[in-house]
Design a protein around this motif. Structure first.
Motif, PDB file in Angstrom:
ATOM      1  N   HIS A 173      56.706 100.108 -10.262  1.00 12.75           N
ATOM      2  CA  HIS A 173      57.516  98.884 -10.197  1.00 12.75           C
ATOM      3  C   HIS A 173      56.709  97.715  -9.659  1.00 12.75           C
ATOM      4  O   HIS A 173      56.760  96.602 -10.209  1.00 12.75           O
ATOM      5  N   GLN A 196      53.534  97.193  -9.717  1.00 10.45           N
ATOM      6  CA  GLN A 196      52.580  96.751 -10.728  1.00 10.45           C
ATOM      7  C   GLN A 196      53.271  95.955 -11.834  1.00 10.45           C
ATOM      8  O   GLN A 196      52.810  94.881 -12.241  1.00 10.45           O
ATOM      9  N   THR A 197      54.379  96.480 -12.323  1.00 10.69           N
ATOM     10  CA  THR A 197      55.087  95.807 -13.415  1.00 10.69           C
ATOM     11  C   THR A 197      55.584  94.433 -12.991  1.00 10.69           C
ATOM     12  O   THR A 197      55.438  93.440 -13.718  1.00 10.69           O
ATOM     13  N   ARG A 240      52.550  91.964 -12.417  1.00 12.45           N
ATOM     14  CA  ARG A 240      51.981  91.504 -13.686  1.00 12.45           C
ATOM     15  C   ARG A 240      52.914  90.514 -14.378  1.00 12.45           C
ATOM     16  O   ARG A 240      52.474  89.472 -14.903  1.00 12.45           O
ATOM     17  N   ALA A 241      54.203  90.836 -14.408  1.00 16.72           N
ATOM     18  CA  ALA A 241      55.157  89.984 -15.114  1.00 16.72           C
ATOM     19  C   ALA A 241      55.298  88.629 -14.425  1.00 16.72           C
ATOM     20  O   ALA A 241      55.426  87.595 -15.094  1.00 16.72           O
ATOM     21  N   ILE A 245      60.762  97.602 -16.936  1.00 14.24           N
ATOM     22  CA  ILE A 245      59.433  98.042 -17.337  1.00 14.24           C
ATOM     23  C   ILE A 245      59.042  97.307 -18.621  1.00 14.24           C
ATOM     24  O   ILE A 245      59.884  96.721 -19.300  1.00 14.24           O
ATOM     25  N   ASP A 246      57.753  97.371 -18.936  1.00 13.85           N
ATOM     26  CA  ASP A 246      57.291  96.861 -20.221  1.00 13.85           C
ATOM     27  C   ASP A 246      57.699  97.875 -21.288  1.00 13.85           C
ATOM     28  O   ASP A 246      57.186  98.992 -21.329  1.00 13.85           O
ATOM     29  N   HIS A 272      60.661  94.122 -18.583  1.00  8.26           N
ATOM     30  CA  HIS A 272      59.900  93.593 -17.467  1.00  8.26           C
ATOM     31  C   HIS A 272      60.019  92.078 -17.357  1.00  8.26           C
ATOM     32  O   HIS A 272      60.040  91.525 -16.248  1.00  8.26           O
TER      33      HIS A 272
END
Length: 418
Positions: free
Chosen positions: A29, A31-32, A35-36, A193-194, A381
């Motif tokens: 989570h 990381q997602t 990044r987003a 999530i992506d 995401h």
């Protein structure tokens, strides 16, 4: 988002426990989200523990000292703090005070802590002045009751300083004494999530799907994904497998693996269980596509959400989950809409639900179709990033960004195979 973010350039510092390649739902989570948010124009940094001495592997169990190192995950700066020891799941990181203060001095608009996270929380408790603080409360401390009781005053002290406390779902709030105590500042931020790898699988994922289907040889293929720990309900799944046809693929590693293998032998299902360990992303996507259902028989509120449910749903795979009181698990995948929900610890009920998917014409396809629709609408995401930045802006008294028409600007308290 149409046009630039009002919050473009916002400096966000996330404090996580670990960061991929370390495995785990909180890790994925952070990381997602990082990044987003960076894709949306924020300047994002993550501070966490270094899970291994060489930076390799996925386990974050402590196996010796690790160094402090810095790297970049695309546009996200990641500082991994070396661990000298781990005591009662609290990591001892000698560089933490120095590195944290250095990061704060560089300038931070939003400090975002992810809990449970004892080391980071205690470090923040002793910092006299903090930037605007947001806390994502992923889960209460459930099993470690003595540790949890001793730690609770320190949690309450920091939560009182937070501008907002973010819950992964509204469903979790009533059962959490800590969230109830700060109810006026709690806001929901559902995890996302992506979905791209699941909605548009790669050629390698499609090849993996074919291999998994060949292994199943026409029989049902049941899938479990997650760390092999007490609250995942693995023993319940093995007992249910003894009552249904097909093969169970267990994806994950953890401290219960040896005991689970012995339980499978005792139940006579050892030959129908594949202990897959950690799977590369394409192979996991292929497994979701080949499976008959995801089994998610968790048995405690330590399981607050379940991101593997979202991965399955995006793959148009029905989910068989459990009715954990005051958990987001049955909210993520809803009974008779995106899957089937059964009582906790009830192997017979799990087996009945599994047989329904095999025996009732059209049921699995209907549930899978609705599952994918819900994943796309609620758990992308970019939806999560839009909501998080809007929550920051609202709490900071800044103009709230206007989202794209297909991205809800604020989280819903209740939501609603190709």
């Amino acid at each position: 988002m149409s046009g630039p973010w009002v919050g473009a350039g916002l400096r966000v510092l996330h404090l996580g426990k670990f960061y991929p390649p370390a495995s785990g739902g909180m890790e994925a989570h952070v990381q997602t989200l990082a990044r987003a948010q960076a894709e949306a124009g924020a300047q994002v940094e993550v501070l966490c523990a270094n899970h291994s001495a060489d930076g390799a592997g996925t386990s974050h169990e402590f196996h010796g000292r690790s160094p402090t190192r810095e790297d970049w995950d695309g546009p996200v700066r990641v500082v991994r703090l070396g661990r000298a020891a781990s005591v009662a799941r609290m990591d001892v990181m000698p560089d933490l005070p120095r590195v944290l203060l250095r990061a704060l001095k560089r300038g931070v608009d939003v400090l975002h802590l992810h809990t449970p996270n004892p080391s980071m929380l205690l470090a923040l408790d002793v910092v006299p002045r903090l930037p605007p603080l947001f806390v994502t409360h992923h889960s209460d401390i459930i099993r470690q009751r003595v540790t949890g009781a001793l730690f609770r005053p320190f949690e309450a002290l920091l939560y009182a300083r937070a501008l907002r406390v973010l819950a992964t779902s509204e469903a979790y709030v009533p059962g959490s004494p800590l969230l109830r105590a700060f109810r006026s500042k709690v806001r929901p931020l559902p995890l996302g999530i992506d979905l791209t790898p699941y909605l548009h699988p790669s050629a390698e994922a499609l090849e993996a799907e074919a291999r998994w289907r060949a292994e199943a040889a026409g029989a049902p293929l049941w899938l479990m994904v997650g760390r092999l720990v007490y609250y995942k309900g693995l023993f319940t799944a093995l007992e249910a497998l003894a009552r249904v046809p097909g093969r169970l693929v267990v994806v994950g590693q953890g401290p219960l693996q040896a005991e689970a293998r012995e339980r499978a032998r005792a139940l006579g299902v050892e030959g129908r269980v594949t202990w897959a360990g950690y799977l590369p992303p394409d192979s996991l996507v292929g497994a979701y596509r080949a499976a008959t259902a995801l089994w998610f028989p968790s048995n405690a509120r330590s399981e607050a959400y379940g991101l593997s449910q979202v991965e399955a749903m995006a793959s148009a795979l029905p989910v068989l989950n459990t009715a954990i009181p005051h958990s987001g698990v049955p909210w993520v995948s809803r009974h008779e809409e995106t899957g089937l929900t059964v009582p906790m610890g009830d192997a017979a009920a799990l087996a009945v639900a599994a047989r329904r998917l095999v025996e009732e014409p059209g049921l699995a396809k209907r549930l899978g179709h609705t599952a994918r629709e819900r994943a796309v609408a609620e758990f992308r995401h970019d939806v999560m990033a839009t909501r998080s930045l809007a929550l920051y802006a609202e709490a900071l008294g800044r103009p709230v960004p206007v989202a794209r028409e297909d991205v809800p600007a604020t989280p819903r308290a209740a939501a609603g195979r190709a």
